[in-house]
Scaffold this active site. Structure first.
Site, mmCIF file in Angstrom:
data_model
loop_
_atom_site.group_PDB
_atom_site.id
_atom_site.type_symbol
_atom_site.label_atom_id
_atom_site.label_comp_id
_atom_site.label_asym_id
_atom_site.label_seq_id
_atom_site.Cartn_x
_atom_site.Cartn_y
_atom_site.Cartn_z
ATOM 1 N N SER A 129 80.741 18.854 37.869
ATOM 2 C CA SER A 129 81.702 18.225 38.775
ATOM 3 C C SER A 129 81.364 16.750 38.970
ATOM 4 O O SER A 129 82.247 15.882 38.987
ATOM 5 C CB SER A 129 81.712 18.939 40.131
ATOM 6 O OG SER A 129 82.170 20.266 40.018
ATOM 7 N N ALA A 151 86.642 20.040 38.511
ATOM 8 C CA ALA A 151 85.600 19.594 39.442
ATOM 9 C C ALA A 151 85.816 20.267 40.791
ATOM 10 O O ALA A 151 86.951 20.410 41.256
ATOM 11 C CB ALA A 151 85.652 18.078 39.606
ATOM 12 N N LYS A 152 84.724 20.685 41.402
ATOM 13 C CA LYS A 152 84.793 21.237 42.765
ATOM 14 C C LYS A 152 84.491 20.063 43.701
ATOM 15 O O LYS A 152 83.329 19.818 44.071
ATOM 16 C CB LYS A 152 83.794 22.378 42.935
ATOM 17 C CG LYS A 152 83.983 23.190 44.213
ATOM 18 C CD LYS A 152 83.049 24.385 44.211
ATOM 19 C CE LYS A 152 83.140 25.178 45.510
ATOM 20 N NZ LYS A 152 84.425 25.862 45.677
ATOM 21 N N ALA A 153 85.537 19.329 44.034
ATOM 22 C CA ALA A 153 85.389 18.047 44.721
ATOM 23 C C ALA A 153 85.855 18.134 46.168
ATOM 24 O O ALA A 153 86.798 18.862 46.493
ATOM 25 C CB ALA A 153 86.184 16.973 43.999
ATOM 26 N N TYR A 197 90.186 19.547 48.553
ATOM 27 C CA TYR A 197 90.418 20.677 49.448
ATOM 28 C C TYR A 197 91.383 20.352 50.590
ATOM 29 O O TYR A 197 91.720 21.235 51.378
ATOM 30 C CB TYR A 197 89.079 21.232 49.939
ATOM 31 C CG TYR A 197 88.469 22.126 48.875
ATOM 32 C CD1 TYR A 197 88.611 23.495 48.927
ATOM 33 C CD2 TYR A 197 87.827 21.568 47.776
ATOM 34 C CE1 TYR A 197 88.105 24.307 47.931
ATOM 35 C CE2 TYR A 197 87.319 22.375 46.767
ATOM 36 C CZ TYR A 197 87.459 23.739 46.846
ATOM 37 O OH TYR A 197 86.974 24.546 45.848
#
Length: 305
Positions: free
Chosen positions: A63, A157-159, A163
């Site tokens: 990420s 990507a876990k950004a 969210y």
């Protein structure tokens, strides 16, 4: 939140209440940062172990690469620090949150020169969608908010900032009396939940959206795929339309927080028999046996604390 004693911050263990950042922290203003959600499980036979820690740490760094963030610690540093956080807080079971974020020494949309900081926290956290949800299933609704296009936010990507999309969807459906949101991709195909991947069972086969539908490459999702191979359950990754959810025989969500949560209703339409289905139950039982170290097939997924 049930607080623990210490948080790992920039290489040091500090008391929970001292793990603070400045109000001008770059990530607070612009959302550029990456994080992970990880679980540690406990069993009387095997003690405490972190579920797929290596894969989670690898994804954290992937990420960061996607968002062009240069992490000031090595992959192994974060791996070891995660274990240290669980050990020093004396946690048997917990949720773990590593985060890489930008500091407060520069402001503006160009992040060049901004300090990159890292933290790892862990605390006791039970079932995300409720124990009843794991047993009886939850009610979900297709949100009016659409999952971001793959070339808008690079969805692998876990950004942090991504969210916002999930929060909008989640709060919308909870306000209307549902437990969770389902988001479609920009072309109208099923993408994922606000923080979980989606599986449906139909016509003798399990189906899940392929990773080209703006969805995150979930580690629990991958675990379910491996479990299906072990159990001999046919599975297809493909495009899924909204109406397929309505006529599915079974449906469930997967994620570190959600674990394996059955869905009993979508948009006021009962899914299958309106309860956890037999295939979902079989996968769920295998998953919990794996994370608690009682399944011989998946021992490599666990890192003992």
């Amino acid at each position: 939140m049930e607080k623990s004693e210490k948080i790992w911050l920039d290489g040091k263990m500090v008391p929970w209440h001292e793990a603070n950042v400045h109000v001008l922290t770059h990530t607070l203003h612009y959302g550029l940062g990456v994080f992970e959600g990880i679980r540690c499980y406990h069993s009387k036979k095997n003690g405490s172990a972190i579920f797929r820690l290596r894969e989670h740490v690898d994804r954290l760094f992937q990420s960061a690469v996607i968002l062009n963030i240069d992490v000031p610690f090595s992959n192994q540093d974060i791996f070891d620090a995660t274990l240290r956080v669980v050990r020093e807080n004396k946690l048997e079971e917990c949720y773990i949150r590593p985060i890489v974020f930008l500091g407060d020494n520069e402001m503006g949309l160009n992040p060049k020169g901004v300090d990159v900081r890292c933290a790892i926290a862990a605390w006791p956290w039970g079932t995300y969608l409720g124990k009843d949800g794991l047993d009886k299933g939850i009610r979900v609704r297709v949100s009016s908010f659409i999952r971001n296009h793959v070339n808008i936010t690079m969805t692998k990507a876990k950004a942090c900032g991504y969210y916002i999309n999930s929060i909008l969807a989640k709060t919308e459906v909870v306000r209307d009396g549902y437990d969770e949101a389902i988001l479609l991709d920009p072309a109208g195909y099923v993408s994922e939940g606000s923080g979980a991947n989606i599986f449906i069972y139909s016509k003798g086969k399990l189906h899940t959206p392929a990773l080209s539908f703006s969805n995150l490459d979930g580690i629990t999702r991958d675990s379910v795929i491996e479990i299906c191979r072990h159990l001999g359950i046919a599975l297809e990754e493909r495009a899924i339309t909204r109406d397929e959810l309505y006529i599915a025989e079974e449906m469930f969500l997967t994620g570190t927080a959600a674990e394996i949560t059955p869905v009993r209703e979508v948009d006021n339409r009962v899914v299958g028999a309106g309860k956890k289905g037999a295939v979902t139950d079989r996968i769920q039982k295998t998953f919990f046996a794996a994370v608690r170290g009682t399944h011989p097939e998946f021992q490599e997924w666990l890192t003992p604390v």
